[in-house]
Design a protein around this motif. Structure first.
Motif, short mmCIF file in Angstrom:
data_model
loop_
_atom_site.label_atom_id
_atom_site.label_comp_id
_atom_site.label_asym_id
_atom_site.label_seq_id
_atom_site.Cartn_x
_atom_site.Cartn_y
_atom_site.Cartn_z
N UNK A 97 -6.64 4.43 -0.89
CA UNK A 97 -5.43 3.85 -1.48
C UNK A 97 -4.36 4.94 -1.62
N UNK A 98 -3.12 4.56 -1.54
CA UNK A 98 -2.05 5.54 -1.51
C UNK A 98 -1.97 6.48 -2.69
N UNK A 99 -2.46 6.05 -3.85
CA UNK A 99 -2.38 6.91 -5.03
C UNK A 99 -3.59 7.82 -5.20
N UNK A 100 -4.60 7.68 -4.34
CA UNK A 100 -5.85 8.42 -4.52
C UNK A 100 -5.83 9.84 -3.94
N UNK A 101 -5.25 10.08 -2.76
CA UNK A 101 -5.28 11.44 -2.19
C UNK A 101 -4.74 12.50 -3.14
N UNK A 125 -2.91 1.48 2.87
CA UNK A 125 -2.47 0.11 3.07
C UNK A 125 -0.95 0.02 3.12
N UNK A 126 -0.28 0.64 2.13
CA UNK A 126 1.16 0.47 1.99
C UNK A 126 1.95 1.78 1.92
N UNK A 127 1.28 2.92 2.04
CA UNK A 127 1.98 4.19 1.92
C UNK A 127 1.76 4.80 0.54
N UNK A 128 2.26 6.01 0.36
CA UNK A 128 2.04 6.74 -0.89
C UNK A 128 3.28 6.89 -1.75
N UNK A 130 5.75 4.38 -2.75
CA UNK A 130 6.44 3.15 -3.16
C UNK A 130 5.64 2.43 -4.23
N UNK A 131 6.17 1.31 -4.69
CA UNK A 131 5.55 0.60 -5.82
C UNK A 131 4.19 0.00 -5.49
N UNK A 132 3.81 -0.03 -4.23
CA UNK A 132 2.50 -0.56 -3.87
C UNK A 132 1.48 0.53 -3.56
N UNK A 133 1.78 1.75 -3.88
CA UNK A 133 0.89 2.86 -3.52
C UNK A 133 -0.54 2.67 -4.03
N UNK A 134 -0.69 2.04 -5.17
CA UNK A 134 -2.03 1.87 -5.75
C UNK A 134 -2.72 0.58 -5.33
N UNK A 135 -2.05 -0.20 -4.49
CA UNK A 135 -2.63 -1.48 -4.08
C UNK A 135 -3.68 -1.29 -2.98
N UNK A 136 -4.80 -2.02 -3.08
CA UNK A 136 -5.73 -2.06 -1.94
C UNK A 136 -5.16 -2.99 -0.88
N UNK A 137 -5.63 -2.86 0.34
CA UNK A 137 -5.15 -3.76 1.40
C UNK A 137 -5.96 -3.60 2.67
N UNK A 138 -6.05 -4.68 3.43
CA UNK A 138 -6.80 -4.68 4.67
C UNK A 138 -6.02 -5.35 5.79
N UNK A 139 -6.52 -5.19 6.98
CA UNK A 139 -5.89 -5.64 8.21
C UNK A 139 -5.37 -7.08 8.13
N UNK A 140 -6.23 -8.03 7.85
CA UNK A 140 -5.84 -9.44 7.96
C UNK A 140 -4.70 -9.79 7.01
#
Length: 368
Positions: A97-101, A125-128, A130-140
């Protein structure tokens, strides 16, 4: 030939996007060391069935991780061991997730003191930033949000995703290409960097010319019947006497060759079909005419008549695609023995170097 021999890449990854990109780098000769946490069972892909290869391996896992080494390391408590590996590495990859590294110290800011020339690739999933940095996300989910599912399938039907995890694969390859570019820069300057590739960005980028049309003309493309091209025809599926075939007349020359193969030169004088623009305007009428022609013969007969003259292909299922004589002749299916499956067969590297494909090997078992 192993063009990336001597390149060492550490990777903290799971499932698809990051592993696909680093698998390609491993296939090209890089030493890819997959860092897994034994306390959590390593990469969850190791346990994805239905086809397991022992207690901590599976055919699903190997499909994303051929050619890699694997070690067990607790990044929070074994920092010195990790940094010892970083000191001799060219790159560190993660697909967290973007906030983990940043929290785990996997970014350039955290590791530059250990290795100033290090390149840190972050696949998220969404980059590091922006406001979605902590969001999980997958391909579909990415295919859904970026409009790709709405473009796939038949008009009036349910939205469809691509049959495989294509955004994972595209993001992995995008990240791998960017990583290599940055490694080249670091070799020249001695200074590394962070590089980011997100599923969302890559998925949106796959809109290509359709995205450009909307951004400039306000035109939002919609699903086309029979998987047809948006502006060229006939480029679509046709029903044969025993199956389906895909025909691609992208140019006037291919249109002319199709008419020869169909023995329908009379259509060339039909003003509705005289130009690409006219054929597009009268696509429904042209489809009806061609449907009647293609239904007259079996797929194999049409392939014999048209292959090599125009871009044409049978619409195979997975079994037919992998059992085809052409796939076998290209060397795209090969054997790489596995301790639990001596005759383990895999898809080969999709490139050739000096006429030969790099030979894939299985990912090493998790070393604790």
């Amino acid at each position: 030939m192993k063009p990336l021999e001597g390149l060492r890449i550490l990777t903290v990854e799971h499932f698809g996007a990051g592993p696909y990109g680093t698998m390609f780098l491993a296939g090209m000769g890089a030493e890819v060391i997959k860092i897994e946490n034994a306390a959590t069972g390593g990469d969850p892909a190791r346990r994805v069935g239905p086809h397991l290869l022992g207690d901590d391996d599976s055919q699903y896992f190997q499909s994303w991780n051929l050619g890699k080494k694997s070690i067990s390391l607790d990044l929070k408590n074994d920092r010195k061991k990790f940094e010892a590996l970083v000191a001799d590495a060219d790159a560190v990859v993660n697909n967290l997730r973007g906030d983990v590294p940043g929290k785990l110290g996997l970014d350039y800011k955290s590791l530059a003191r250990v290795n100033p020339a290090l390149v840190c690739l972050h696949v998220s999933a969404y980059g590091r930033d922006n406001e979605r940095a902590s969001w999980p996300g997958y391909d579909f989910a990415m295919q859904a949000e970026t409009g790709l599912m709405d473009l796939t399938g038949e008009p009036g039907g349910a939205p469809c995703r691509f049959g495989t995890s294509i955004i994972d694969c595209m993001t992995g390859m995008t990240g791998a290409a960017a990583l290599l570019a940055c490694v080249l820069g670091a070799k020249r300057t001695g200074k590394g960097c962070d590089v980011d590739a997100s599923l969302f960005d890559v998925a949106l980028h796959q809109l290509t010319y359709m995205g450009t049309w909307y951004l400039n003309e306000g035109e939002a493309p919609t699903r086309q019947p029979r998987s047809a091209h948006y502006s060229l025809t006939p480029v679509q599926t046709f029903k044969t006497a025993d199956g389906w075939i895909f025909v691609m007349c992208m140019t006037e020359r291919f249109w002319s060759e199709l008419l020869e193969g169909l023995a329908r030169r009379d259509l060339a004088s039909d003003e509705r079909f005289a130009t690409q623009a006219a054929r597009l305007e009268h696509r429904a009428a042209l489809t009806e005419v061609l449907d009647n022609e293609f239904r007259r013969r079996r797929t194999a007969e049409w392939l014999e008549a048209l292959s090599g003259r125009i871009p044409v292909a049978p619409i195979n299922d997975v079994r037919e695609a992998l059992d085809s004589s052409f796939a076998a002749s290209t060397g795209m299916v090969c054997e790489t023995p596995h301790p639990a499956r001596p005759g383990f067969r895999v898809l080969a590297m999709p490139v050739k170097i000096d006429g030969e494909r790099p030979r894939p090997t299985v990912c090493e078992p998790l070393k604790k």
